[in-house]
Scaffold this motif. Structure first.
Motif, mmCIF file in Angstrom:
data_model
loop_
_atom_site.group_PDB
_atom_site.id
_atom_site.type_symbol
_atom_site.label_atom_id
_atom_site.label_comp_id
_atom_site.label_asym_id
_atom_site.label_seq_id
_atom_site.Cartn_x
_atom_site.Cartn_y
_atom_site.Cartn_z
ATOM 1 N N VAL A 81 0.816 -1.224 0.000
ATOM 2 C CA VAL A 81 0.000 0.000 0.000
ATOM 3 C C VAL A 81 0.843 1.264 0.000
ATOM 4 O O VAL A 81 0.318 2.354 -0.242
ATOM 5 C CB VAL A 81 -1.015 0.021 1.169
ATOM 6 N N THR A 82 2.147 1.161 0.262
ATOM 7 C CA THR A 82 3.006 2.345 0.220
ATOM 8 C C THR A 82 3.831 2.425 -1.056
ATOM 9 O O THR A 82 3.935 3.477 -1.661
ATOM 10 C CB THR A 82 3.961 2.391 1.433
ATOM 11 N N GLU A 83 4.422 1.299 -1.493
ATOM 12 C CA GLU A 83 5.311 1.312 -2.658
ATOM 13 C C GLU A 83 4.753 0.553 -3.857
ATOM 14 O O GLU A 83 5.045 0.890 -4.993
ATOM 15 C CB GLU A 83 6.663 0.683 -2.287
ATOM 16 N N GLY A 84 3.986 -0.497 -3.618
ATOM 17 C CA GLY A 84 3.465 -1.329 -4.687
ATOM 18 C C GLY A 84 4.476 -2.368 -5.131
ATOM 19 O O GLY A 84 5.619 -2.394 -4.681
ATOM 20 N N TYR A 85 4.038 -3.250 -6.021
ATOM 21 C CA TYR A 85 4.885 -4.321 -6.536
ATOM 22 C C TYR A 85 4.796 -4.348 -8.052
ATOM 23 O O TYR A 85 3.818 -3.889 -8.639
ATOM 24 C CB TYR A 85 4.436 -5.682 -5.993
ATOM 25 N N LYS A 86 5.815 -4.928 -8.682
ATOM 26 C CA LYS A 86 5.825 -5.074 -10.129
ATOM 27 C C LYS A 86 6.490 -6.393 -10.490
ATOM 28 O O LYS A 86 7.570 -6.701 -10.001
ATOM 29 C CB LYS A 86 6.586 -3.910 -10.772
ATOM 30 N N TYR A 172 6.956 -16.592 -19.358
ATOM 31 C CA TYR A 172 7.652 -16.998 -18.147
ATOM 32 C C TYR A 172 7.992 -15.791 -17.274
ATOM 33 O O TYR A 172 8.303 -14.715 -17.773
ATOM 34 C CB TYR A 172 8.949 -17.750 -18.505
ATOM 35 N N LEU A 173 7.974 -16.011 -15.966
ATOM 36 C CA LEU A 173 8.287 -14.957 -14.999
ATOM 37 C C LEU A 173 9.782 -14.675 -14.996
ATOM 38 O O LEU A 173 10.599 -15.591 -14.887
ATOM 39 C CB LEU A 173 7.848 -15.388 -13.592
ATOM 40 N N LEU A 174 10.149 -13.417 -15.171
ATOM 41 C CA LEU A 174 11.551 -13.006 -15.121
ATOM 42 C C LEU A 174 11.933 -12.568 -13.719
ATOM 43 O O LEU A 174 12.892 -13.056 -13.148
ATOM 44 C CB LEU A 174 11.822 -11.849 -16.080
ATOM 45 N N LYS A 175 11.179 -11.588 -13.180
ATOM 46 C CA LYS A 175 11.491 -11.102 -11.852
ATOM 47 C C LYS A 175 10.267 -10.455 -11.235
ATOM 48 O O LYS A 175 9.409 -9.928 -11.920
ATOM 49 C CB LYS A 175 12.652 -10.120 -11.878
ATOM 50 N N GLY A 176 10.225 -10.521 -9.932
ATOM 51 C CA GLY A 176 9.173 -9.863 -9.174
ATOM 52 C C GLY A 176 9.838 -8.996 -8.135
ATOM 53 O O GLY A 176 10.501 -9.504 -7.240
ATOM 54 N N VAL A 177 9.698 -7.686 -8.250
ATOM 55 C CA VAL A 177 10.398 -6.769 -7.364
ATOM 56 C C VAL A 177 9.523 -5.584 -7.005
ATOM 57 O O VAL A 177 8.461 -5.380 -7.582
ATOM 58 C CB VAL A 177 11.697 -6.227 -8.029
ATOM 59 N N ASN A 178 10.013 -4.790 -6.066
ATOM 60 C CA ASN A 178 9.393 -3.499 -5.804
ATOM 61 C C ASN A 178 9.764 -2.571 -6.944
ATOM 62 O O ASN A 178 10.863 -2.669 -7.483
ATOM 63 C CB ASN A 178 9.913 -2.916 -4.488
ATOM 64 N N PRO A 179 8.906 -1.659 -7.364
ATOM 65 C CA PRO A 179 9.216 -0.769 -8.484
ATOM 66 C C PRO A 179 10.472 0.074 -8.257
ATOM 67 O O PRO A 179 11.157 0.428 -9.191
ATOM 68 C CB PRO A 179 7.988 0.113 -8.610
ATOM 69 N N ASP A 180 10.791 0.388 -7.000
ATOM 70 C CA ASP A 180 11.965 1.203 -6.718
ATOM 71 C C ASP A 180 13.263 0.470 -7.025
ATOM 72 O O ASP A 180 14.298 1.099 -7.212
ATOM 73 C CB ASP A 180 11.969 1.640 -5.252
ATOM 74 N N GLU A 181 13.245 -0.860 -7.063
ATOM 75 C CA GLU A 181 14.451 -1.634 -7.285
ATOM 76 C C GLU A 181 14.768 -1.829 -8.750
ATOM 77 O O GLU A 181 15.780 -2.401 -9.093
ATOM 78 C CB GLU A 181 14.324 -2.995 -6.607
ATOM 79 N N LEU A 182 13.893 -1.376 -9.673
ATOM 80 C CA LEU A 182 14.146 -1.538 -11.100
ATOM 81 C C LEU A 182 15.160 -0.544 -11.604
ATOM 82 O O LEU A 182 15.326 0.515 -11.166
ATOM 83 C CB LEU A 182 12.843 -1.404 -11.900
#
Length: 182
Positions: A81-86, A172-182
């Motif tokens: 709820v603060t940063e979100g996910y991608k 296929y899934l490559l990566k699941g991260v917080n948007p700030d880490e991209l």
């Protein structure tokens, strides 16, 4: 009378509102609201001051596993709820070029291995899916719904009755991260 022992204490970050309605924990932040039902006979969640406290009435490895799961679920709700996910997924094809498009709450995969009928993957609740070139991005605030959506997409392109070493087509899934880490 049951004796409850505090197992873990999680501080509620600034800018987040947490409310409890029975066993349902609702977390509201700048990006939206996420709720989760934490229901168990031997484990309970309480909001005390600015903390989310998880207590247990028994102590064994099964109950401790539930406590740890609830702790990490609560932390992921706070982050969501603060940063979100991608999540990033890759469209891979060698034999037949496939067309991938989003229509409403579904992802349509057409011409997969040359089939005429499109394969459909369900997009869950608050997930936003977009397709750009050979990439599929999934964005949202609920990590569980995003993981289920990514699993639905991978499952829609699962190949049966073909040699998977030769036919490696799919999404296929490559990566699941917080948007700030991209």
């Amino acid at each position: 009378m049951i004796k409850w022992e505090e197992k873990t204490r999680l501080e509620i970050p600034n800018g987040i509102q947490v409310s409890l309605e029975g066993t349902i924990v609702k977390v509201k932040g700048k990006l939206g609201e996420v709720s989760r039902n934490f229901r168990d006979k031997y484990v309970k969640v309480e909001k005390i001051d600015n903390y989310l406290v998880i207590s247990a009435s028994k102590a064994n490895k099964f109950i401790n596993g539930i406590v740890g799961t609830w702790h990490s679920e609560s932390k992921s709700m706070f982050t969501g709820v603060t940063e979100g996910y991608k999540y990033e997924m890759k469209i891979d094809f060698t034999h037949f070029p496939m067309r991938v498009s989003v229509r409403g709450n579904s992802l349509y995969i057409e011409n997969f291995l040359g089939s005429k009928a499109p394969r459909v993957a369900k997009i869950l609740n608050n997930c936003k899916v977009s397709v750009k070139g050979d990439r599929v991005s999934i964005e949202g605030i609920d990590k569980r719904d995003m993981g289920d959506t990514a699993a639905n997409i991978e499952k829609a392109t699962y190949i049966r009755h073909f040699d998977s070493r030769v036919f490696q087509d799919g999404i296929y899934l490559l990566k699941g991260v917080n948007p700030d880490e991209l």
